[in-house]
Design a protein around this motif. Sequence first.
Motif, PDB file in Angstrom:
ATOM      1  N   SER A 446       0.819  -1.220   0.000  1.00 40.81           N
ATOM      2  CA  SER A 446       0.000   0.000   0.000  1.00 40.81           C
ATOM      3  C   SER A 446       0.850   1.266   0.000  1.00 40.81           C
ATOM      4  O   SER A 446       0.410   2.304   0.487  1.00 40.81           O
ATOM      5  CB  SER A 446      -0.923   0.006   1.221  1.00 40.81           C
ATOM      6  OG  SER A 446      -0.169  -0.048   2.417  1.00 40.81           O
ATOM      7  N   SER A 603      -7.829   2.893   8.264  1.00 41.18           N
ATOM      8  CA  SER A 603      -6.885   3.903   7.778  1.00 41.18           C
ATOM      9  C   SER A 603      -5.608   3.287   7.225  1.00 41.18           C
ATOM     10  O   SER A 603      -4.868   3.943   6.485  1.00 41.18           O
ATOM     11  CB  SER A 603      -6.536   4.888   8.896  1.00 41.18           C
ATOM     12  OG  SER A 603      -5.908   4.210   9.979  1.00 41.18           O
ATOM     13  N   LYS A 606      -4.564   2.010   2.498  1.00 37.25           N
ATOM     14  CA  LYS A 606      -4.334   3.288   1.835  1.00 37.25           C
ATOM     15  C   LYS A 606      -3.678   3.075   0.487  1.00 37.25           C
ATOM     16  O   LYS A 606      -3.370   1.949   0.100  1.00 37.25           O
ATOM     17  CB  LYS A 606      -3.445   4.192   2.708  1.00 37.25           C
ATOM     18  CG  LYS A 606      -2.111   3.577   3.092  1.00 37.25           C
ATOM     19  CD  LYS A 606      -1.352   4.459   4.052  1.00 37.25           C
ATOM     20  CE  LYS A 606      -0.043   3.821   4.506  1.00 37.25           C
ATOM     21  NZ  LYS A 606       0.910   3.580   3.410  1.00 37.25           N
ATOM     22  N   ALA A 610      -6.701   1.538  -0.998  1.00 35.63           N
ATOM     23  CA  ALA A 610      -7.723   2.363  -0.349  1.00 35.63           C
ATOM     24  C   ALA A 610      -9.130   1.918  -0.729  1.00 35.63           C
ATOM     25  O   ALA A 610     -10.077   2.067   0.055  1.00 35.63           O
ATOM     26  CB  ALA A 610      -7.519   3.835  -0.707  1.00 35.63           C
TER      27      ALA A 610
END
Length: 649
Positions: A446, A603, A606, A610
């Motif tokens: 990510s 969170s 990402k 995401a």
Amino acid sequence: MNRALFATAATVAGLALAAFAAPAADTPNATPQHVDDFQLTDHTRLAQHLYYFNYTPAIVMMSRTNGSTVSRDDSQALEKLNAAYKDKGVVVWALDSNLADSRDAVAAEAAKQKLDVPILMDEQQLVGEQLGVKREGEVFVINPKTWTVAYRGPMGAQANQAVDALLAGKPEMLRVSDTVGKTIAFPAKDHAADFANISYSKDIAPILQEKCVSCHVNGGIGPFAMNSYAVVKGFAPMIRETVRTRRMPPYFADPHIGAFKNDQGMTADQTKLLVHWIEAGAPRGEGSDPLLANANKTAPEWPTELGKPDVIVDLPSFKVPASGLVEYQNQVIPNPFKQDTWLSAIAMKPGDRRVLHHVVSNHIPDSSLPPPAIPGGSVGSYTPGAQPQVMADGSGAPVPAGGKLHFQMHYTTMGKETVDKTQVGFYTLKAPPEYIKRSTVISTFSLYIPAGEARHKEVAYLTFPADAYLYTLYPHSHYRGYHVELKEVAADGKETMLLSLPKYDFNWQRDYDPVKPILVKAGTKLVATWVYDNSSHNPANPDPKRNVTWGEQTPDEMMYFRVNYRWADETVTHVRNDLQQKLFASQMMGSLDSNLDGFIEKSELKGPLAGLQAKFDEADTNHTGKLTAEQLAKILPSRRMSRRDTPDV
């Protein structure tokens, strides 16, 4: 050699020698004191390079010491100054040149005082010497447009006025009286007159022979050959500048963390001796010139310490165009080994190192034959500045008989067409080793570096399911890579730093082989932390306006850390592929779990991942706001990174 660059370096060094003793205080009209370039590591282990900040309106630096009331009070004032001017682009540092202050002690005091200002550790005192630091609490306001001192004196209103003047474009010289804090001892500076007595023959030439000549030889990777005093004298200003900025020798591991077999860095004493000799004018002195023995030497075709390889293979030549992006070239050749073979070392010789970004390799088994008796894997790799890969004592890299060898070649263009024809040299063991050399990669799927961000951090880890010994630590990123560290977090939470590069350099990517193999116990997390510079102030940044994700090409970026190891209870007659599978199964969790708590929060999905946030609540069946590895697998099954994902194995 770039003549303009050399002239600039010579001018800078000349100014440094003239300003070695700082101008006296209370002399507003004195000749401005020049500030030479430097790089120091701060108390958080991050490199701070002075001339990098040439875009700022002002740089404020204050001398300090540990355990002093004056320094504590002035540090709080420095924090306030930083808070007042940070949004205006002013860079604020503290400078610790006190030989009695260790970095750990400084970090502890900074934490106790809740200081945010970076404290630069001037452990060799070269920066404090050149600035003429006398005592603690001495503030230097530096004008980056001229690299001169615009103010020198105590913390207070006058320091702020000097910063305001630079912000207003009025860099008037302002000098006031010395500070009232305790003096800082500079033992070498007290004996500066003796620097002219440093022996080139007995002291300097042996350092250069040991640390520099292997690259600075005829036909070597260095831009000039160190084969006489005359050459060294001519390049002395540049040598001083590259040493002070830690660009040379090209070995970047923090000397306080770990001990490595292939340490090419100069010791602190060697560094100071070389710089002081140059600052004394690089005197020839008496005695022979040991470097003359290099006059007729040329760079060896293969590494001197290994000799000629047992087997050499020629990879197909490839014409690299003058410009544009070049797709990865996948070259497949017949396996030269007709029997199962174990390698003791592998060396790659680029045909044109200017364009060869990296080489990744692997053995491809013959699907028409039964599975090989020994595991296959990498058969060598290359990155800029790489050294030969040498297997640890008692271990070897397996190459099954038959099949093919695959080499993934990544080329970058350089403005004119060229042809690369790389060779690979294999050094074989005459008998099977006791241990199997393994490798794995710590990375993140990510990766996401926001446009313009100067110090973006990414974290990933792997969890070892059984005891293992680490033999090689190797970080890799592209041009935005700024800083990298690897630490182990034991099952009981104890943390141990294994490797830190305060400043990563893409052009010199090295294996770091611990002097003693590092034992990691079952349940240990190996945690890699990368810091990236995606700002316009990074001169190598391909595009600071771009949000960067994982990609193969040089304009893209990678978050990558390879480790070579062996399982503690694995031998060539007791193969533990089951442990390999468990290790690889931890990759997905470790690549996303940036806070190391063993769960995935929304969170943490990402960048390229995401989009999975939309499925998060569905997978979070117990409504904890966190996903377990099993729940994560429901929206994205865990997998091992493919070779196409990784630049090196």
